[in-house]
Design a protein around this motif. Structure first.
Motif, mmCIF file in Angstrom:
data_model
loop_
_atom_site.group_PDB
_atom_site.id
_atom_site.type_symbol
_atom_site.label_atom_id
_atom_site.label_comp_id
_atom_site.label_asym_id
_atom_site.label_seq_id
_atom_site.Cartn_x
_atom_site.Cartn_y
_atom_site.Cartn_z
ATOM 1 N N ARG A 250 -0.703 -5.826 4.142
ATOM 2 C CA ARG A 250 -1.696 -6.507 4.760
ATOM 3 C C ARG A 250 -1.427 -8.102 4.966
ATOM 4 O O ARG A 250 -0.983 -8.807 3.897
ATOM 5 C CB ARG A 250 -3.193 -6.422 4.208
ATOM 6 C CG ARG A 250 -3.710 -4.786 4.023
ATOM 7 C CD ARG A 250 -4.906 -4.828 3.430
ATOM 8 N NE ARG A 250 -5.230 -3.464 3.399
ATOM 9 C CZ ARG A 250 -6.692 -3.160 2.870
ATOM 10 N NH1 ARG A 250 -7.440 -3.989 2.240
ATOM 11 N NH2 ARG A 250 -6.991 -1.792 3.146
ATOM 12 N N SER B 81 -0.132 2.367 6.401
ATOM 13 C CA SER B 81 -0.306 1.041 6.359
ATOM 14 C C SER B 81 0.602 0.542 4.938
ATOM 15 O O SER B 81 0.329 1.511 4.039
ATOM 16 C CB SER B 81 -1.770 0.548 6.029
ATOM 17 O OG SER B 81 -1.713 -0.746 5.547
ATOM 18 N N GLU C 42 -11.196 -7.839 3.588
ATOM 19 C CA GLU C 42 -10.559 -6.767 2.891
ATOM 20 C C GLU C 42 -11.315 -5.481 3.299
ATOM 21 O O GLU C 42 -10.705 -4.272 3.625
ATOM 22 C CB GLU C 42 -10.608 -6.890 1.378
ATOM 23 C CG GLU C 42 -9.523 -8.073 1.023
ATOM 24 C CD GLU C 42 -8.364 -7.694 1.572
ATOM 25 O OE1 GLU C 42 -7.667 -6.354 1.277
ATOM 26 O OE2 GLU C 42 -7.447 -8.802 1.817
ATOM 27 N N GLU C 43 -12.829 -5.519 3.281
ATOM 28 C CA GLU C 43 -13.546 -4.232 3.667
ATOM 29 C C GLU C 43 -13.069 -3.774 5.209
ATOM 30 O O GLU C 43 -12.912 -2.890 5.452
ATOM 31 C CB GLU C 43 -15.041 -4.502 3.428
ATOM 32 C CG GLU C 43 -15.233 -4.495 1.989
ATOM 33 C CD GLU C 43 -16.735 -5.141 1.859
ATOM 34 O OE1 GLU C 43 -17.459 -5.607 2.909
ATOM 35 O OE2 GLU C 43 -17.160 -5.437 0.857
ATOM 36 N N ARG D 201 -13.423 -10.969 0.677
ATOM 37 C CA ARG D 201 -14.006 -9.619 0.429
ATOM 38 C C ARG D 201 -14.441 -8.901 1.723
ATOM 39 O O ARG D 201 -14.249 -7.659 1.814
ATOM 40 C CB ARG D 201 -15.216 -9.317 -0.666
ATOM 41 C CG ARG D 201 -14.698 -9.944 -1.970
ATOM 42 C CD ARG D 201 -15.814 -9.833 -3.128
ATOM 43 N NE ARG D 201 -16.945 -10.761 -2.648
ATOM 44 C CZ ARG D 201 -17.811 -10.737 -3.258
ATOM 45 N NH1 ARG D 201 -18.212 -9.981 -4.115
ATOM 46 N NH2 ARG D 201 -18.935 -12.022 -2.866
ATOM 47 N N LYS E 160 0.720 -1.171 -0.014
ATOM 48 C CA LYS E 160 -0.119 0.066 -0.008
ATOM 49 C C LYS E 160 0.745 1.176 0.165
ATOM 50 O O LYS E 160 1.774 1.388 0.769
ATOM 51 C CB LYS E 160 -0.918 -0.162 1.280
ATOM 52 C CG LYS E 160 -1.909 -1.073 1.163
ATOM 53 C CD LYS E 160 -3.238 -0.668 0.411
ATOM 54 C CE LYS E 160 -4.147 -1.533 0.378
ATOM 55 N NZ LYS E 160 -5.228 -1.154 -0.534
ATOM 56 N N GLU F 290 -7.291 0.381 8.056
ATOM 57 C CA GLU F 290 -6.331 1.237 7.613
ATOM 58 C C GLU F 290 -6.802 2.791 7.883
ATOM 59 O O GLU F 290 -5.859 3.735 7.912
ATOM 60 C CB GLU F 290 -6.195 1.118 5.943
ATOM 61 C CG GLU F 290 -5.172 1.864 5.184
ATOM 62 C CD GLU F 290 -4.919 1.575 4.060
ATOM 63 O OE1 GLU F 290 -4.318 2.203 3.033
ATOM 64 O OE2 GLU F 290 -5.325 0.204 3.449
ATOM 65 N N PHE F 291 -8.169 3.187 7.545
ATOM 66 C CA PHE F 291 -8.576 4.452 7.738
ATOM 67 C C PHE F 291 -8.338 4.963 9.218
ATOM 68 O O PHE F 291 -7.966 5.847 9.692
ATOM 69 C CB PHE F 291 -10.120 4.752 7.282
ATOM 70 C CG PHE F 291 -10.609 5.878 7.093
ATOM 71 C CD1 PHE F 291 -9.337 6.997 7.336
ATOM 72 C CD2 PHE F 291 -11.773 6.168 7.031
ATOM 73 C CE1 PHE F 291 -10.095 8.282 6.838
ATOM 74 C CE2 PHE F 291 -12.295 7.551 6.710
ATOM 75 C CZ PHE F 291 -11.431 8.479 6.921
ATOM 76 N N ASP G 11 -9.783 -2.236 4.978
ATOM 77 C CA ASP G 11 -9.912 -0.825 4.727
ATOM 78 C C ASP G 11 -10.368 0.204 5.871
ATOM 79 O O ASP G 11 -9.657 1.255 6.055
ATOM 80 C CB ASP G 11 -11.116 -0.654 3.403
ATOM 81 C CG ASP G 11 -10.626 -1.452 2.229
ATOM 82 O OD1 ASP G 11 -9.434 -1.528 1.945
ATOM 83 O OD2 ASP G 11 -11.506 -1.753 1.512
ATOM 84 N N GLU G 12 -11.137 -0.458 6.769
ATOM 85 C CA GLU G 12 -11.592 0.681 7.799
ATOM 86 C C GLU G 12 -10.341 0.604 8.872
ATOM 87 O O GLU G 12 -10.241 1.645 9.292
ATOM 88 C CB GLU G 12 -12.901 0.012 8.502
ATOM 89 C CG GLU G 12 -13.147 0.717 9.694
ATOM 90 C CD GLU G 12 -14.769 0.441 10.147
ATOM 91 O OE1 GLU G 12 -15.648 0.796 9.709
ATOM 92 O OE2 GLU G 12 -14.531 -0.766 11.107
ATOM 93 N N HIS H 282 -21.198 4.692 0.618
ATOM 94 C CA HIS H 282 -20.221 3.633 1.117
ATOM 95 C C HIS H 282 -20.696 2.521 0.686
ATOM 96 O O HIS H 282 -21.638 1.919 0.888
ATOM 97 C CB HIS H 282 -19.870 3.892 2.804
ATOM 98 C CG HIS H 282 -19.036 3.309 3.319
ATOM 99 N ND1 HIS H 282 -18.677 1.807 3.718
ATOM 100 C CD2 HIS H 282 -17.714 3.794 3.889
ATOM 101 C CE1 HIS H 282 -17.626 1.593 3.998
ATOM 102 N NE2 HIS H 282 -16.954 2.998 4.375
#
Length: 319
Positions: A52, A49, A32-33, A29, A4, A39-40, A36-37, A294
């Motif tokens: 993963r 980041s 991964e979602e 998936r 990333k 990472e935020f 994503d959170e 979202h």
């Protein structure tokens, strides 16, 4: 597993790997979602980041979260690439934390500690700071032994029973317990003051904005109430409840903005933010703000509904 990169983030930020377990029945998936959170969340805490790691297991290992081979792989990669922190997408038990720290060449964080760190950095008022400090101390109390074991290794200590580390642990436990008791006492005083303030607002209808974190509650509050509530494209921009009197079509009412909810919201935070959440519990109706752009908005809807049930506001009319 992809690297990333974000050229807009400075090299001075800590570099992290994100780690998650995918249960056997779950979709990759979805993992991964979730990452994503995570990472935020990391970005909100000022952490970048860079990779993963995921592993499919029936459930996370009670000892080291992932399997032994996977932990070795992660540790080797972190050592080779001089990673600063490894972040796990679940709350680690004290035993898991100790075991993983013994194998990793870098600092480790779990999801709960990451959220607590964000709350600590973003708390602006004395009340919010008191609430977050209480949650932080309650999280740290059962994990002190792992911290001192780590320090004993650094000092070359024997770590034997009754040694310096164990004496320091008992001292620290006593200090933290006393601090927790004092923070709870302070919050009770503030709770009583806020209860009086709420009772003095008269018979105006009370409306509370609720929703997942970072969906735009504070922005909507500013538009409706023409106020200046802090709003930013980061998680947990609002920790304090803001109440404004609004007149709409000659109908006056009180509108409050509240802390956002999130998946796996730490229990310590729910307990510590009891008074803030009282604005939700005592509202006449709730406006559930949703970001339908979202990709996981339906799951966010479910998280908010579940959290409302947990805090005793599940029977409120929601619009």
């Amino acid at each position: 597993m992809e690297e990333k990169k974000n050229d807009t983030i400075t090299d001075s930020m800590e570099r992290a790997v994100l780690i998650a377990v995918t249960p056997d029945a779950a979709d990759n998936r979805r993992t991964e979602e979730y990452l994503d959170e995570l990472e935020f969340l990391a970005e909100t805490a000022g952490i970048r980041s860079v990779r993963r790691f995921t592993q499919r297991l029936p459930q996370p290992s009670s000892r080291i979260y992932v399997g032994p081979g996977k932990l070795e792989e992660i540790a080797a990669w972190c050592k080779e690439h001089e990673i600063d922190v490894a972040i796990f997408d679940d709350e680690l038990s004290p035993a898991q934390t100790r075991n993983i720290e013994g194998a990793m060449p870098c600092r480790i964080l779990d999801r709960t500690r990451l959220i607590l760190d964000i709350f600590l950095s973003r708390a602006r008022t004395a009340y919010a700071k008191t609430q977050v400090q209480l949650a932080h101390h309650e999280y740290m109390l059962p994990r002190l032994s792992g911290l001192w074991t780590h320090l004993e290794r650094q000092r070359g200590g024997t770590g034997t029973r009754g040694g310096a580390g164990e004496r320091e642990i008992e001292t620290d436990r006593r200090i933290i317990r006393n601090r927790i008791a004092k923070l709870k006492e302070d919050l009770q005083k503030i709770d009583r003051q806020m209860a009086v303030q709420r009772s003095n607002r008269g018979q105006l209808v009370r409306v509370a904005l609720v929703g997942y974190t970072n969906v735009g509650k504070s922005t909507l509050m500013n538009l409706i109430a023409k106020s200046d509530v802090f709003a930013e494209n980061k998680l947990f921009a609002t920790l304090d409840t803001t109440v404004r009197k609004v007149v709409f079509d000659n109908l006056p009412f009180l509108l409050s903005d509240t802390v956002g909810f999130i998946r796996k919201l730490p229990t310590q935070l729910i307990e510590s933010f009891k008074s803030t959440l009282d604005e939700v519990r005592e509202a006449d109706l709730l406006i559930h703000v949703v970001d339908i752009s979202h990709p996981q908005f339906e799951e966010q809807l479910d998280v908010v509904k579940q959290t409302l049930q947990e805090i005793g506001a599940g029977d409120k009319p929601v619009y």
